[in-house]
Design a protein around this motif. Structure first.
Motif, PDB file in Angstrom:
ATOM      1  N   MET A  66     -24.334  28.605  56.183  1.00  0.00           N
ATOM      2  CA  MET A  66     -23.507  28.403  57.357  1.00  0.00           C
ATOM      3  C   MET A  66     -23.924  27.064  57.961  1.00  0.00           C
ATOM      4  SD  MET A  66     -23.450  30.652  60.915  1.00  0.00           S
ATOM      5  CE  MET A  66     -23.855  32.094  60.002  1.00  0.00           C
ATOM      6  N   PRO A  67     -23.047  26.052  57.951  1.00  0.00           N
ATOM      7  CA  PRO A  67     -23.401  24.756  58.517  1.00  0.00           C
ATOM      8  C   PRO A  67     -23.505  24.837  60.036  1.00  0.00           C
ATOM      9  CG  PRO A  67     -21.122  24.746  57.800  1.00  0.00           C
ATOM     10  CD  PRO A  67     -21.718  26.073  57.386  1.00  0.00           C
ATOM     11  N   ILE A  68     -24.405  24.031  60.579  1.00  0.00           N
ATOM     12  CA  ILE A  68     -24.584  23.969  62.029  1.00  0.00           C
ATOM     13  C   ILE A  68     -23.695  22.846  62.545  1.00  0.00           C
ATOM     14  CG2 ILE A  68     -26.232  23.572  63.886  1.00  0.00           C
ATOM     15  CD1 ILE A  68     -26.815  26.129  62.366  1.00  0.00           C
ATOM     16  N   PRO A  69     -22.774  23.148  63.470  1.00  0.00           N
ATOM     17  CA  PRO A  69     -21.882  22.110  63.968  1.00  0.00           C
ATOM     18  C   PRO A  69     -22.634  21.106  64.823  1.00  0.00           C
ATOM     19  CG  PRO A  69     -21.530  24.151  65.147  1.00  0.00           C
ATOM     20  CD  PRO A  69     -22.518  24.439  64.069  1.00  0.00           C
ATOM     21  N   PRO A  70     -22.134  19.863  64.891  1.00  0.00           N
ATOM     22  CA  PRO A  70     -22.768  18.878  65.756  1.00  0.00           C
ATOM     23  C   PRO A  70     -22.670  19.317  67.206  1.00  0.00           C
ATOM     24  CG  PRO A  70     -20.662  18.057  64.954  1.00  0.00           C
ATOM     25  CD  PRO A  70     -20.933  19.353  64.242  1.00  0.00           C
ATOM     26  N   THR A  71     -23.552  18.751  68.036  1.00  0.00           N
ATOM     27  CA  THR A  71     -23.582  19.129  69.442  1.00  0.00           C
ATOM     28  C   THR A  71     -22.279  18.793  70.141  1.00  0.00           C
ATOM     29  OG1 THR A  71     -25.941  18.835  69.501  1.00  0.00           O
ATOM     30  CG2 THR A  71     -24.833  18.796  71.607  1.00  0.00           C
ATOM     31  N   SER A  72     -21.694  17.643  69.871  1.00  0.00           N
ATOM     32  CA  SER A  72     -20.438  17.273  70.509  1.00  0.00           C
ATOM     33  C   SER A  72     -19.650  16.359  69.588  1.00  0.00           C
ATOM     34  CB  SER A  72     -20.689  16.581  71.852  1.00  0.00           C
ATOM     35  OG  SER A  72     -21.396  15.386  71.645  1.00  0.00           O
ATOM     36  N   ALA A  73     -18.374  16.287  69.841  1.00  0.00           N
ATOM     37  CA  ALA A  73     -17.514  15.473  68.997  1.00  0.00           C
ATOM     38  C   ALA A  73     -17.634  13.993  69.318  1.00  0.00           C
ATOM     39  CB  ALA A  73     -16.062  15.924  69.150  1.00  0.00           C
ATOM     40  N   ARG A  74     -17.927  13.641  70.567  1.00  0.00           N
ATOM     41  CA  ARG A  74     -18.023  12.240  70.970  1.00  0.00           C
ATOM     42  C   ARG A  74     -19.411  11.957  71.507  1.00  0.00           C
ATOM     43  NH1 ARG A  74     -13.005  12.907  74.766  1.00  0.00           N
ATOM     44  NH2 ARG A  74     -14.749  13.687  75.932  1.00  0.00           N
ATOM     45  N   ALA A  75     -19.889  10.759  71.246  1.00  0.00           N
ATOM     46  CA  ALA A  75     -21.189  10.362  71.788  1.00  0.00           C
ATOM     47  C   ALA A  75     -21.138  10.440  73.306  1.00  0.00           C
ATOM     48  CB  ALA A  75     -21.533   8.950  71.334  1.00  0.00           C
ATOM     49  N   GLY A  76     -22.180  10.935  73.894  1.00  0.00           N
ATOM     50  CA  GLY A  76     -22.231  11.032  75.354  1.00  0.00           C
ATOM     51  C   GLY A  76     -21.747  12.357  75.894  1.00  0.00           C
ATOM     52  N   ASP A  77     -20.929  13.085  75.116  1.00  0.00           N
ATOM     53  CA  ASP A  77     -20.504  14.409  75.555  1.00  0.00           C
ATOM     54  C   ASP A  77     -21.656  15.375  75.357  1.00  0.00           C
ATOM     55  OD1 ASP A  77     -17.982  13.597  76.157  1.00  0.00           O
ATOM     56  OD2 ASP A  77     -17.012  14.537  74.434  1.00  0.00           O
ATOM     57  N   ARG A 129     -43.453  39.970  77.494  1.00  0.00           N
ATOM     58  CA  ARG A 129     -43.680  38.860  76.561  1.00  0.00           C
ATOM     59  C   ARG A 129     -42.399  38.071  76.354  1.00  0.00           C
ATOM     60  NH1 ARG A 129     -48.590  39.178  74.517  1.00  0.00           N
ATOM     61  NH2 ARG A 129     -49.647  41.200  74.563  1.00  0.00           N
ATOM     62  N   LEU A 130     -42.590  36.810  76.046  1.00  0.00           N
ATOM     63  CA  LEU A 130     -41.496  35.901  75.713  1.00  0.00           C
ATOM     64  C   LEU A 130     -41.934  35.173  74.455  1.00  0.00           C
ATOM     65  CD1 LEU A 130     -39.452  33.786  78.097  1.00  0.00           C
ATOM     66  CD2 LEU A 130     -40.621  32.588  76.264  1.00  0.00           C
ATOM     67  N   GLY A 131     -41.046  35.016  73.498  1.00  0.00           N
ATOM     68  CA  GLY A 131     -41.445  34.345  72.265  1.00  0.00           C
ATOM     69  C   GLY A 131     -40.282  34.005  71.366  1.00  0.00           C
ATOM     70  N   ARG A 132     -40.651  33.492  70.206  1.00  0.00           N
ATOM     71  CA  ARG A 132     -39.702  33.069  69.186  1.00  0.00           C
ATOM     72  C   ARG A 132     -38.712  32.033  69.747  1.00  0.00           C
ATOM     73  NH1 ARG A 132     -42.943  35.799  66.249  1.00  0.00           N
ATOM     74  NH2 ARG A 132     -42.196  36.883  64.397  1.00  0.00           N
ATOM     75  N   VAL A 133     -39.252  31.084  70.513  1.00  0.00           N
ATOM     76  CA  VAL A 133     -38.429  29.985  71.029  1.00  0.00           C
ATOM     77  C   VAL A 133     -38.155  29.041  69.865  1.00  0.00           C
ATOM     78  CG1 VAL A 133     -38.277  28.095  72.694  1.00  0.00           C
ATOM     79  CG2 VAL A 133     -39.555  30.176  73.280  1.00  0.00           C
ATOM     80  N   ALA A 134     -36.881  28.857  69.534  1.00  0.00           N
ATOM     81  CA  ALA A 134     -36.526  27.995  68.403  1.00  0.00           C
ATOM     82  C   ALA A 134     -35.215  27.267  68.688  1.00  0.00           C
ATOM     83  CB  ALA A 134     -36.385  28.824  67.127  1.00  0.00           C
ATOM     84  N   THR A 135     -35.178  26.003  68.312  1.00  0.00           N
ATOM     85  CA  THR A 135     -33.957  25.198  68.433  1.00  0.00           C
ATOM     86  C   THR A 135     -33.737  24.500  67.106  1.00  0.00           C
ATOM     87  OG1 THR A 135     -34.402  24.798  70.776  1.00  0.00           O
ATOM     88  CG2 THR A 135     -32.796  23.353  69.716  1.00  0.00           C
ATOM     89  N   HIS A 136     -32.512  24.533  66.623  1.00  0.00           N
ATOM     90  CA  HIS A 136     -32.174  23.846  65.382  1.00  0.00           C
ATOM     91  C   HIS A 136     -32.480  22.354  65.547  1.00  0.00           C
ATOM     92  CE1 HIS A 136     -29.759  22.099  62.179  1.00  0.00           C
ATOM     93  NE2 HIS A 136     -29.834  23.292  61.599  1.00  0.00           N
ATOM     94  N   PRO A 137     -33.065  21.710  64.541  1.00  0.00           N
ATOM     95  CA  PRO A 137     -33.449  20.295  64.671  1.00  0.00           C
ATOM     96  C   PRO A 137     -32.325  19.360  65.135  1.00  0.00           C
ATOM     97  CG  PRO A 137     -34.316  21.204  62.624  1.00  0.00           C
ATOM     98  CD  PRO A 137     -33.439  22.270  63.245  1.00  0.00           C
ATOM     99  N   GLU A 138     -31.103  19.622  64.712  1.00  0.00           N
ATOM    100  CA  GLU A 138     -29.983  18.751  65.095  1.00  0.00           C
ATOM    101  C   GLU A 138     -29.547  18.954  66.544  1.00  0.00           C
ATOM    102  OE1 GLU A 138     -26.774  19.120  62.281  1.00  0.00           O
ATOM    103  OE2 GLU A 138     -28.144  18.863  60.573  1.00  0.00           O
ATOM    104  N   HIS A 139     -30.133  19.929  67.226  1.00  0.00           N
ATOM    105  CA  HIS A 139     -29.736  20.239  68.605  1.00  0.00           C
ATOM    106  C   HIS A 139     -30.890  20.127  69.592  1.00  0.00           C
ATOM    107  CE1 HIS A 139     -25.648  21.460  67.570  1.00  0.00           C
ATOM    108  NE2 HIS A 139     -26.195  21.822  66.427  1.00  0.00           N
ATOM    109  N   ARG A 140     -31.970  19.526  69.157  1.00  0.00           N
ATOM    110  CA  ARG A 140     -33.113  19.329  70.054  1.00  0.00           C
ATOM    111  C   ARG A 140     -32.837  18.164  70.991  1.00  0.00           C
ATOM    112  NH1 ARG A 140     -37.372  20.478  65.228  1.00  0.00           N
ATOM    113  NH2 ARG A 140     -36.922  22.716  65.149  1.00  0.00           N
ATOM    114  N   GLY A 141     -33.497  18.205  72.139  1.00  0.00           N
ATOM    115  CA  GLY A 141     -33.353  17.122  73.108  1.00  0.00           C
ATOM    116  C   GLY A 141     -32.216  17.313  74.087  1.00  0.00           C
ATOM    117  N   HIS A 142     -31.570  18.472  74.056  1.00  0.00           N
ATOM    118  CA  HIS A 142     -30.451  18.763  74.961  1.00  0.00           C
ATOM    119  C   HIS A 142     -30.822  19.744  76.062  1.00  0.00           C
ATOM    120  CE1 HIS A 142     -27.646  16.547  72.439  1.00  0.00           C
ATOM    121  NE2 HIS A 142     -28.170  17.169  71.402  1.00  0.00           N
ATOM    122  N   GLY A 143     -32.071  20.167  76.083  1.00  0.00           N
ATOM    123  CA  GLY A 143     -32.515  21.091  77.118  1.00  0.00           C
ATOM    124  C   GLY A 143     -32.215  22.550  76.829  1.00  0.00           C
ATOM    125  N   TYR A 144     -31.824  22.862  75.613  1.00  0.00           N
ATOM    126  CA  TYR A 144     -31.470  24.242  75.287  1.00  0.00           C
ATOM    127  C   TYR A 144     -32.681  25.174  75.391  1.00  0.00           C
ATOM    128  CZ  TYR A 144     -27.078  22.380  73.372  1.00  0.00           C
ATOM    129  OH  TYR A 144     -25.874  21.761  73.200  1.00  0.00           O
TER     130      TYR A 144
END
Length: 168
Positions: free
Chosen positions: A1-12, A88-103
């Motif tokens: 299952m491919p991971i879609p890009p964060t947004s269609a346009r840069a800056g969005d 407890r809180l755990g298993r925090v994971a973000t797909h590499p292509e979606h890091r840096g967005h504050g998810y």
């Protein structure tokens, strides 16, 4: 299952919408997406062969929180109350292509909100100690190795009502 890009346009930047469900309420495709994300990050990316399906997901107190982009989970965390009554809180994971967005930040905050004022325990990878401190977590012991990866125990103390939600 491919991971879609964060947004269609840069800056969005899509506004992250946190979703929450217990295992029995997850549809099969979402469950598959959450588990695949965790395996891709913890087992494949971190090169750590371990049983990701640990039985905790099926516990009645476990809640799964995630953020989707294009209908696919791209970040996740889980909360639970263990058999000893520890939150407890755990298993925090973000797909590499979606890091840096504050998810991950949004998910940890949402998880802590759902847990409420209770003390919360985590086993954090050591390089994330400062990151977890922004949520009120503090070191609670010595470093240890878990599946070959350096970790440390951290606790966000119980919040005291009437003191602005500060740790007690």
């Amino acid at each position: 299952m491919p991971i879609p890009p964060t947004s269609a346009r840069a800056g969005d930047a899509p506004v992250p919408q946190v979703r929450v469900a217990r295992l029995v309420d997850l549809d099969p495709l979402t469950l598959y997406g959450l588990l695949r994300l965790r395996v891709d990050v913890f087992v494949v990316e971190q090169e750590c062969a371990y049983p990701e399906l640990d039985g905790v997901d099926t516990e009645p107190t476990t809640e799964h929180l995630w953020i989707e982009v294009g209908g696919v989970p791209v970040a996740t965390v889980r909360t639970l109350v263990d058999a000893g009554g520890v939150h407890r809180l755990g298993r925090v994971a973000t797909h590499p292509e979606h890091r840096g967005h504050g998810y991950a930040t949004a998910l940890v905050r949402a998880g802590l909100d759902r847990i409420g004022p209770h003390a919360v325990h985590i086993g954090a990878q050591t390089y994330l100690e400062r990151w977890y401190e922004q949520f009120g977590f503090r070191r609670a012991g010595e470093d240890y190795l878990e599946d070959g990866i350096p970790h440390l125990p951290m606790v966000r103390p119980e919040l005291t009502p009437g003191r602005g939600g500060e740790p007690s």
